[in-house]
Design an enzyme around this catalytic site. Structure first.
Site, short mmCIF file in Angstrom:
data_model
loop_
_atom_site.label_atom_id
_atom_site.label_comp_id
_atom_site.label_asym_id
_atom_site.label_seq_id
_atom_site.Cartn_x
_atom_site.Cartn_y
_atom_site.Cartn_z
N GLU A 1 0.81 -1.23 0.00
CA GLU A 1 0.00 0.00 0.00
C GLU A 1 0.84 1.27 0.00
O GLU A 1 0.34 2.36 0.26
CB GLU A 1 -0.95 -0.03 1.20
CG GLU A 1 -1.91 -1.21 1.12
CD GLU A 1 -2.83 -1.31 2.33
OE1 GLU A 1 -2.75 -0.44 3.21
OE2 GLU A 1 -3.62 -2.27 2.38
N LYS B 1 -15.72 -1.52 2.96
CA LYS B 1 -15.02 -2.02 1.78
C LYS B 1 -16.06 -2.60 0.83
O LYS B 1 -16.69 -3.61 1.16
CB LYS B 1 -14.00 -3.09 2.16
CG LYS B 1 -12.82 -2.58 2.97
CD LYS B 1 -11.92 -3.74 3.38
CE LYS B 1 -10.65 -3.26 4.07
NZ LYS B 1 -9.83 -4.39 4.56
#
Length: 428
Positions: free
Chosen positions: A217, A345
């Site tokens: 990330e 999400k």
């Protein structure tokens, strides 16, 4: 009032064609991309994937063919879009998001979308929304949220990686910075980027050049062994960049399911029972400017989440694997007082409509909503528009580095610019 809803039939908004393809995500694995066409517009969306995933997430359909991508191909999901789903959706009004999502869920006939694949259904769901917005000639955030879409979330940036996102000894998966004292999102992004660069220089000087290698990330992944070492580095970088603890706080994503084994948690070289781990978190919060802790316990440990939420009542305790963006699990958490924030999400649940339902339930019950990316991302920026549309307090989409991460931040800059004087940066 958003623009999503049951619309009267109009040929201009009918779905003419749906086409899916296999593309690569940011980890070099295949994922699904979907195009939706109407006479007036076009939408394209691509689906992310997680590294540390909750057991109760909607199922990402993989081909399991060892001769292609190590079994991770998604041609079956692509075929499901191009045949089964397209056949049922052709001619429907692209503005009827919920009708379309519910039809796909009915077609799948499973609880976890394992027949058609959550990656197939979500790809279509997101592309339908984008095609509708394009057909109406309005921004996606405005299509989703209507006139109520004007708040910009605080970014919680993963700048130092451990756990499954890195190759070091840190058990905690993410150490994040949160520029909550900024006046605008533009300023928040600048603050985050400056601290990120400062942290990189500090790590290189102290641990060597290899310490600035980055994880999935975009966060640095230095050879550290204990959480306090990582937290000390963040505090130093915040101060060295010229900011204070009141302006920039720290967030943790423990992803504790990943270091849970036989009723114990393996962290910092120790084997802790749940009550000991709770005390460990309390000590960290008392020692560092920590605003949020995500997934502090195993994904089924509702009682332990409840205990920590009660103990750290002014800390944001976030349920990710605990809730998996599922309203049934979220409802259980709300009833128990387990956690006080939802990590949203879209690919955990598998459709835009269901994600909206989870966000709505969380907000109604006073939970903080944090819209999140996944560790394997694409250049798709749907979650940026979604965060503004639902008035999310925070967005979690990685470090201010790597194109698939900065794409989301840059989209939020554009939205803030588009909103002009009515734009409001969330104050936590």
């Amino acid at each position: 009032m958003s623009y999503i809803g049951l619309q009267q039939d109009s040929g201009e908004y009918k779905i003419q064609k749906i086409h899916a393809r296999e593309i690569l995500d940011s980890r070099g694995n295949p994922t699904v991309e979907v195009d939706v066409f109407t006479p007036k517009g076009f939408g394209r969306a691509s689906v992310p994937s997680g590294a540390s995933t909750g057991t109760n997430e909607a199922l990402e359909l993989r081909d399991a063919d060892p001769n292609r991508y190590g079994g991770k191909g998604v041609l079956t999901a692509v075929k499901n879009v191009n045949t089964i789903i397209q056949k049922e959706l052709l001619g429907l009004d692209v503005r009827n998001q919920r009708e379309i999502d519910e039809l796909m869920i009915e077609l799948d006939e499973t609880e976890n979308k394992s027949n058609l694949g959550a990656n197939a259904i979500l790809g279509v769901s997101m592309a339908v929304a984008k095609a509708a917005a394009d057909s109406l000639n309005i921004p996606l955030y405005r299509y989703f949220g209507g006139s109520n879409a004007f708040t910009l979330p605080v970014p919680t940036m993963n700048v130092l990686n451990g756990g499954k996102h890195a190759g070091n000894e840190l058990a905690i998966q993410e150490f994040m910075i949160q520029p909550k004292g900024a006046e605008t999102f533009y300023e928040a992004l600048q603050i985050g980027a400056e601290i990120y660069q400062t942290l990189g220089k500090f790590l290189e000087n102290k641990y060597g050049r290899s310490s600035t290698n980055v994880g999935y990330e975009g966060g640095y992944a230095p050879k550290m062994g204990e959480s306090t070492e990582a937290l000390d580095a963040l505090v130093h970088a915040i101060e060295e960049a010229g900011y204070t603890e009141s302006e920039v706080t720290i967030g943790l994503d423990a992803a504790a399911t990943e270091f849970y084994e036989e009723e114990f948690y393996n962290i910092d070289g120790k084997k802790l029972a749940a009550p000991e781990l709770l005390d460990y978190y309390v000590e960290l919060v008392n020692s560092y400017p920590i605003l949020s802790i995500e997934d502090p316990f195993y994904e089924e440990a509702f009682e332990d989440f409840e205990a920590l939420t009660n103990e750290l009542w002014d800390t944001i305790i976030v349920g990710d694997d605990l809730f998996v963006t599922n309203i049934e699990r979220l409802s259980k958490g709300v009833d128990m007082g387990a956690a006080n924030a939802l990590l949203l999400k879209v690919n955990q649940i598998g459709s835009i409509s269901e994600a909206f339902d989870a966000a709505s339930m969380a907000s109604r019950n006073g939970y903080t909503v944090i819209v999140s990316h996944r560790s394997a991302e694409t250049e798709d920026t749907t979650i940026s528009d979604l965060a503004v549309a639902i008035g999310a307090e925070m967005i979690k989409t990685g470090a201010p580095a790597r194109g698939e991460r900065t794409a989301k931040y840059n989209q939020l800059l554009r939205i803030e610019e588009d909103l002009g004087e009515v734009a409001h940066y969330v104050q936590l």
